[in-house]
Design an enzyme around this catalytic site. Structure first.
Site, mmCIF file in Angstrom:
data_model
loop_
_atom_site.group_PDB
_atom_site.id
_atom_site.type_symbol
_atom_site.label_atom_id
_atom_site.label_comp_id
_atom_site.label_asym_id
_atom_site.label_seq_id
_atom_site.Cartn_x
_atom_site.Cartn_y
_atom_site.Cartn_z
ATOM 1 C CG HIS A 42 -2.999 -1.076 -5.716
ATOM 2 N ND1 HIS A 42 -4.159 -1.062 -6.432
ATOM 3 C CD2 HIS A 42 -2.920 0.120 -5.070
ATOM 4 C CE1 HIS A 42 -4.781 0.098 -6.238
ATOM 5 N NE2 HIS A 42 -4.042 0.831 -5.406
ATOM 6 C CG ASP A 163 -3.268 -6.696 -2.992
ATOM 7 O OD1 ASP A 163 -3.810 -6.472 -1.894
ATOM 8 O OD2 ASP A 163 -2.208 -7.353 -3.118
HETATM 9 C C1 LIG Z 1 -0.633 -4.869 -0.861
HETATM 10 S S1 LIG Z 1 0.679 -4.285 -1.845
HETATM 11 C C2 LIG Z 1 0.548 -5.222 -3.321
HETATM 12 C C3 LIG Z 1 0.917 -6.655 -3.211
HETATM 13 C C4 LIG Z 1 0.817 -7.417 -4.502
HETATM 14 N N1 LIG Z 1 -0.444 -7.200 -5.170
HETATM 15 C C5 LIG Z 1 0.998 -8.900 -4.258
HETATM 16 O O1 LIG Z 1 -0.010 -9.622 -4.159
HETATM 17 O O2 LIG Z 1 2.144 -9.354 -4.215
HETATM 18 C C6 LIG Z 1 0.114 -2.730 -2.401
HETATM 19 C C7 LIG Z 1 1.086 -1.992 -3.324
HETATM 20 O O3 LIG Z 1 0.395 -0.879 -3.904
HETATM 21 C C8 LIG Z 1 1.298 0.211 -4.055
HETATM 22 N N2 LIG Z 1 0.448 1.401 -4.202
HETATM 23 C C9 LIG Z 1 -0.094 2.185 -3.233
HETATM 24 N N3 LIG Z 1 -0.934 3.081 -3.774
HETATM 25 C C10 LIG Z 1 -0.950 2.858 -5.115
HETATM 26 C C11 LIG Z 1 -1.662 3.419 -6.209
HETATM 27 N N4 LIG Z 1 -2.540 4.408 -6.024
HETATM 28 N N5 LIG Z 1 -1.449 2.927 -7.449
HETATM 29 C C12 LIG Z 1 -0.570 1.907 -7.658
HETATM 30 N N6 LIG Z 1 0.132 1.313 -6.660
HETATM 31 C C13 LIG Z 1 -0.058 1.787 -5.407
HETATM 32 C C14 LIG Z 1 2.158 0.122 -2.822
HETATM 33 O O4 LIG Z 1 3.396 0.777 -3.025
HETATM 34 C C15 LIG Z 1 2.293 -1.397 -2.624
HETATM 35 O O5 LIG Z 1 3.459 -1.883 -3.243
#
Ligand SMILES: C[S@@+](CC[C@H](N)C(=O)[O-])C[C@H]1O[C@@H](n2cnc3c(N)ncnc32)[C@H](O)[C@@H]1O
Length: 278
Positions: A42, A163
């Site tokens: 994520h 994440d």
């Molecule tokens: C907490 S943020 C990530 C922050 C990043 N890991 C950082 O540390 O900078 C979560 C992200 O996951 C994305 N997301 C949500 N569901 C997802 C999925 N099933 N697969 C991939 N990405 C997803 C969201 O759009 C969001 O941008």
């Protein structure tokens, strides 16, 4: 429909502990002269401009990286983390690196980075923030499933950061189940799961599920900026780390008290625990 945008939260205390642990794990991985795969299930946008309206609306970064930027820091891990953030800035704190950019600073020419993201706007930003290197690959796919498709990696060494936004309650269950499946496919990776404490019972359940899964060598590191409450939203967050570097426990046990002093209210606390031994 995805509504979570990390741009509102970049650089907050949750990012501090998440990215400090990530940096320590990756620093350890590059001590060995063998390539590895970094998988970010994520990813978010990769880099955040703190003058942007989202960050300015919440000002969450002021409670995290903002409190460390000019502070006198004792612990080497904290100094390294702040130095890493400074490498994305000139004199003033203007940009905060998300997990893809934190990882990129460690990845060598022979290592690979895999980044999953579903939100169309963050995906476009992530693509722009990673397009300069062929070894960084962005996938517009569900990271829970995409992770399983990459295991076992050709390199036979991997670091995974999971994440999710936990915007939907199902994310708690999906995170645990997909880590258990991933561990069955490739047991030797270092897996990191970030979690928010909004409702302590959910985290207790995650810990119980992992402990009962048969997976060994699981640590937990948590930073609470204030005591648990059922009224105020997230008060604490942490990282569960499976197969941590052997050096990580001592580092976290010694750096977390300083983080609590610098970032938490008087009822803040930390946890550094071995949930399951080796
Ligand atoms: C907490 S943020 C990530 C922050 C990043 N890991 C950082 O540390 O900078 C979560 C992200 O996951 C994305 N997301 C949500 N569901 C997802 C999925 N099933 N697969 C991939 N990405 C997803 C969201 O759009 C969001 O941008």
């Amino acid at each position: 429909m995805l509504s979570y945008r990390h741009s509102f939260h970049a650089g907050n205390p949750a990012d501090v502990i998440k990215h400090l642990v990530l940096a320590e794990v990756l620093e350890y991985m590059i001590q060995k002269d063998k390539p590895f795969d970094y998988i970010d299930t994520h990813s978010g946008a990769g880099l955040f401009e703190l003058s942007n309206a989202d960050a300015q609306k919440t000002l969450e970064y002021k409670q995290g990286i903002g409190k460390l930027w000019d502070a006198q820091l004792e612990h080497g891990a904290l100094q390294r983390y702040v130095q890493l953030v400074k490498s994305f800035n000139k004199n003033k704190l203007a940009f905060y690196p998300g997990s893809p950019k934190v990882a990129e600073t460690f990845l060598r020419r022979e290592d690979k980075g895999w980044f999953f993201e579903l939100h169309p706007q963050d995906l476009a930003l992530l693509q722009r923030n990673t397009e300069h290197k062929k070894s960084l690959r962005v996938r517009a796919e569900d990271g829970f499933k995409g992770l399983l498709g990459l295991l076992p990696p050709q390199s036979r060494r991997a670091v995974v950061l999971m994440d999710p936004p936990y915007e939907i309650k199902q994310d708690y269950e999906s995170a645990i189940q997909s880590i258990i499946k991933a561990h069955k496919k490739f047991a030797s990776a270092t897996y990191m799961i970030w979690y928010p404490v909004v409702d302590r019972d959910r985290i207790n359940l995650m810990e119980a599920q992992l402990t009962a899964s048969g997976i060994r060598n699981i640590h937990l590191y948590e930073l609470a900026t204030s005591a648990d409450t059922e009224e105020r939203g997230m008060t604490s967050s942490g990282m569960i780390v499976i197969n941590p570097p052997w050096t990580l426990f001592n580092t976290m046990q010694s750096v977390l008290p300083e983080l609590v002093t610098k970032l938490s209210a008087s009822d803040g606390f930390y946890r550094a625990e071995v949930l399951v031994s080796e």
